[in-house]
Scaffold this motif. Sequence first.
Motif, PDB file in Angstrom:
ATOM      1  N   ASN A 165     -18.358  65.416  14.592  1.00  0.00           N
ATOM      2  CA  ASN A 165     -18.169  65.281  16.262  1.00  0.00           C
ATOM      3  C   ASN A 165     -16.938  64.725  15.692  1.00  0.00           C
ATOM      4  N   ALA A 166     -16.320  63.813  15.274  1.00  0.00           N
ATOM      5  CA  ALA A 166     -14.895  63.365  14.869  1.00  0.00           C
ATOM      6  C   ALA A 166     -13.779  63.823  15.524  1.00  0.00           C
ATOM      7  N   SER A 167     -13.292  63.203  16.424  1.00  0.00           N
ATOM      8  CA  SER A 167     -12.195  63.521  17.223  1.00  0.00           C
ATOM      9  C   SER A 167     -10.852  63.096  16.441  1.00  0.00           C
ATOM     10  N   LEU A 168      -9.804  64.459  17.200  1.00  0.00           N
ATOM     11  CA  LEU A 168      -8.527  64.503  16.466  1.00  0.00           C
ATOM     12  C   LEU A 168      -7.757  63.113  16.902  1.00  0.00           C
ATOM     13  N   LEU A 169      -6.994  62.899  15.837  1.00  0.00           N
ATOM     14  CA  LEU A 169      -6.208  61.496  15.730  1.00  0.00           C
ATOM     15  C   LEU A 169      -4.816  61.925  15.633  1.00  0.00           C
ATOM     16  N   ASN A 170      -3.797  61.631  16.862  1.00  0.00           N
ATOM     17  CA  ASN A 170      -2.300  61.941  16.259  1.00  0.00           C
ATOM     18  C   ASN A 170      -1.963  61.026  15.979  1.00  0.00           C
ATOM     19  N   LYS A 171      -1.181  61.939  14.731  1.00  0.00           N
ATOM     20  CA  LYS A 171       0.258  61.425  13.386  1.00  0.00           C
ATOM     21  C   LYS A 171       0.618  60.154  14.012  1.00  0.00           C
ATOM     22  N   GLU A 172       1.090  60.668  14.768  1.00  0.00           N
ATOM     23  CA  GLU A 172       2.458  58.808  15.161  1.00  0.00           C
ATOM     24  C   GLU A 172       2.043  58.090  16.094  1.00  0.00           C
ATOM     25  N   HIS A 188     -16.287  61.333   5.131  1.00  0.00           N
ATOM     26  CA  HIS A 188     -15.215  62.500   4.442  1.00  0.00           C
ATOM     27  C   HIS A 188     -13.656  61.922   4.926  1.00  0.00           C
ATOM     28  N   HIS A 189     -13.201  62.071   4.011  1.00  0.00           N
ATOM     29  CA  HIS A 189     -11.769  61.968   4.344  1.00  0.00           C
ATOM     30  C   HIS A 189     -10.812  62.779   5.583  1.00  0.00           C
ATOM     31  N   TYR A 190     -10.197  62.218   6.444  1.00  0.00           N
ATOM     32  CA  TYR A 190      -9.275  62.511   7.407  1.00  0.00           C
ATOM     33  C   TYR A 190      -8.056  64.021   6.349  1.00  0.00           C
ATOM     34  N   VAL A 191      -7.952  64.683   6.822  1.00  0.00           N
ATOM     35  CA  VAL A 191      -6.560  65.313   6.415  1.00  0.00           C
ATOM     36  C   VAL A 191      -5.269  65.728   7.381  1.00  0.00           C
ATOM     37  N   GLY A 192      -4.023  66.161   6.847  1.00  0.00           N
ATOM     38  CA  GLY A 192      -2.846  66.608   7.948  1.00  0.00           C
ATOM     39  C   GLY A 192      -3.271  67.726   7.972  1.00  0.00           C
ATOM     40  N   THR A 193      -3.155  67.938   9.598  1.00  0.00           N
ATOM     41  CA  THR A 193      -2.882  69.235  10.050  1.00  0.00           C
ATOM     42  C   THR A 193      -2.511  69.132  11.040  1.00  0.00           C
ATOM     43  N   SER A 194      -1.739  70.628  11.663  1.00  0.00           N
ATOM     44  CA  SER A 194      -0.450  70.506  12.529  1.00  0.00           C
ATOM     45  C   SER A 194      -1.238  72.254  13.447  1.00  0.00           C
ATOM     46  N   LEU A 204       1.548  59.285   6.455  1.00  0.00           N
ATOM     47  CA  LEU A 204       1.069  58.689   5.899  1.00  0.00           C
ATOM     48  C   LEU A 204       0.643  57.862   4.752  1.00  0.00           C
ATOM     49  N   LEU A 205      -0.692  58.297   5.636  1.00  0.00           N
ATOM     50  CA  LEU A 205      -2.203  57.338   5.721  1.00  0.00           C
ATOM     51  C   LEU A 205      -3.372  58.719   4.745  1.00  0.00           C
ATOM     52  N   SER A 206      -2.463  59.706   4.551  1.00  0.00           N
ATOM     53  CA  SER A 206      -2.960  60.172   3.197  1.00  0.00           C
ATOM     54  C   SER A 206      -3.921  59.634   2.300  1.00  0.00           C
ATOM     55  N   HIS A 207      -5.239  60.397   2.422  1.00  0.00           N
ATOM     56  CA  HIS A 207      -6.511  59.815   1.085  1.00  0.00           C
ATOM     57  C   HIS A 207      -7.212  58.340   1.706  1.00  0.00           C
ATOM     58  N   LEU A 208      -6.099  57.772   2.923  1.00  0.00           N
ATOM     59  CA  LEU A 208      -6.717  56.819   3.526  1.00  0.00           C
ATOM     60  C   LEU A 208      -7.858  56.430   4.578  1.00  0.00           C
ATOM     61  N   GLY A 260       3.207  75.913  15.080  1.00  0.00           N
ATOM     62  CA  GLY A 260       3.486  75.827  14.801  1.00  0.00           C
ATOM     63  C   GLY A 260       4.223  74.509  13.779  1.00  0.00           C
ATOM     64  N   GLY A 261       3.683  73.713  13.920  1.00  0.00           N
ATOM     65  CA  GLY A 261       3.733  71.773  13.669  1.00  0.00           C
ATOM     66  C   GLY A 261       4.588  70.940  14.149  1.00  0.00           C
ATOM     67  N   LYS A 262       4.626  72.052  15.170  1.00  0.00           N
ATOM     68  CA  LYS A 262       4.876  70.731  16.705  1.00  0.00           C
ATOM     69  C   LYS A 262       4.141  69.776  16.639  1.00  0.00           C
ATOM     70  N   PHE A 263       3.102  70.065  16.594  1.00  0.00           N
ATOM     71  CA  PHE A 263       2.000  68.579  16.926  1.00  0.00           C
ATOM     72  C   PHE A 263       0.921  68.580  15.974  1.00  0.00           C
ATOM     73  N   GLN A 264       1.135  66.877  14.988  1.00  0.00           N
ATOM     74  CA  GLN A 264       0.190  67.052  13.729  1.00  0.00           C
ATOM     75  C   GLN A 264      -0.725  65.741  14.044  1.00  0.00           C
ATOM     76  N   TYR A 265      -1.644  66.019  14.004  1.00  0.00           N
ATOM     77  CA  TYR A 265      -3.140  65.193  13.334  1.00  0.00           C
ATOM     78  C   TYR A 265      -3.491  64.429  12.185  1.00  0.00           C
ATOM     79  N   TYR A 266      -4.151  63.979  12.165  1.00  0.00           N
ATOM     80  CA  TYR A 266      -5.395  63.790  11.064  1.00  0.00           C
ATOM     81  C   TYR A 266      -6.740  63.986  11.582  1.00  0.00           C
ATOM     82  N   THR A 267      -7.329  64.940  10.840  1.00  0.00           N
ATOM     83  CA  THR A 267      -9.044  65.826  11.300  1.00  0.00           C
ATOM     84  C   THR A 267      -9.574  65.919   9.903  1.00  0.00           C
TER      85      THR A 267
END
Length: 550
Positions: free
Chosen positions: A343-350, A314-320, A302-306, A323-330
């Motif tokens: 050293n930015a941490s991964l953010l849970n998408k939901e 730099h921007h965060y991008v969507g990663t998983s 939902l927050l792509s490029h925001l 097999g796509g079960k867990f999704q993050y902004y990285t």
Amino acid sequence: MDTLKNAALYARVSSEEQVQGYSIQAQLRAGQDWAKKNGYRVVKEYLDEGYSASRNLEKREGFKEMLAAAASTEHPFDLIIVHKLDRFSRDSLESFTARAILKREKVRLASVLEPMVGSDAPEDAFMEHILIGMSEFYSRNLSREIMKGLVERVRHGHLVFRPPYGYRKEIIEKQETYKRTRIISRPVTDKKTVPIVQRIFKLYDHGMGCKAIAQTLSSEGHRTNYGNWFSFTFISRVLRNRAYIGVLDYNLLQHRGPREPIVIPGFYPPIVEESLFNRVQEKIKTERRNWQNSYAHRTNYLLSHLVICDLCGHHYVGTSAKGGKFQYYTCRTYIQKGRAACNASLLNKEKLETAILAQIQENILTPENVLKYIQLIQQQAKQPSAETTPEEVAIDLAIADVEARLRRWEEALERGLLSLDASAHRIREVRSEREGLLRRKEELQKRSGRPADVLPIPTALMNDYIRKMQIRLREKRIGHKKEFLREILKEVRIRAKTITLTYKIPLTQRTPLPKGENPRKEEFFTLYHLVEPMGVEPTASALRTRRSPS
């Protein structure tokens, strides 16, 4: 006599040598004669026409093909014949590298005019190194002297290149020499294309994009200097070219080796006002900052490029994972260069998306805040606009066209090309058309000086708006939620566990709907749908609200 029998023949001329009549056939004939005289048989000829030996090695297909054949297992020849050593290469590094390949494959190099080339004698090897160095010195020194002459001519206001669109070449003097005719020229405005250039800048300044401008001009029958259709790239180059405010940026590109950039103000006659040019450059920079890849609109993040990392910018991008079960902004830097770079941490998408939507509902979609934002829009709507509207620009262009037609009819009448009876009626029609356009322009100017009338906002309409917004944000359909978020959010900045939202308040204006028509079903609509009449264009930097969730 050597026992080697098979030989290859290599010949090359640059584009400058082609102009001077340097024949590649003469090289081939001399090479064939040398091979026959020394008992060799030429089995293959390799040619490169139009490329210099001091650069463009990647474009010399014949040279590369010859080296590949020499290093192949077939080993089709044991000797390479050139007319002179500078036909082989004029760069020391390239020459010695190619010679090392030939030496490894036991392929000799022979020169028709330089018998010491390919000899095993120490003094001949020494002379060969001197010849290679002299060839490189000649090429580089010639390039320097030519560039010196070109720069001096440019400093005197003379053209040494094709002028950009909107200008043409005016010949000042022709100097006859024993080799060629030297033409000295300067740039002058082209009356046919100057109005098109001015129109491109005005249309872009009033909100039309490069692609739309190109399509509009092409559909009207206009073409570039080469007779091609207008394209996005062409319009983009025109908008960035400082020639239209009179400035020449010479040697700005470094694709042909390092050159000293030169800036010469007043080289071209100005076509566009400097204030308009500067406004266009600011809009181009803003569009570049706000540009979004089309993939950002197709992904289910939902927050792509925001989302922006506050540590590296730099921007965060969507990663998983799994097999796509867990999704993050990285963070993109973390993905590309590792934790040592960021050293930015991964953010849970939901969790992140839920927190952002909750913040928006708390800070934007409340009756008090919506009322406050609408009052800001109303205040701006009541202020008279000092900017020229697109309709006024269109009227000005139409008036200029009518006046040009009128001048042509009157000039034809004065020269006796047309009779009074044949032209009087048409001249009266054109004058009547001009008077109508002038009256319309006067009406628009009077109207633009008056503040807009803004009607009161019905409370029921505002409450209904808030309710629909909240329902839409809770739905699972992602497309319209992305559209809404991009319209109200400028960025979501992340630093450790702190989230900072930057809003676009007042919101970006959307195209108003026809009177009496409601927004499409399932579509978000902004606060502008609560203000009547529409057509207000507030500044994007009027207010920025920041909130940090606790």
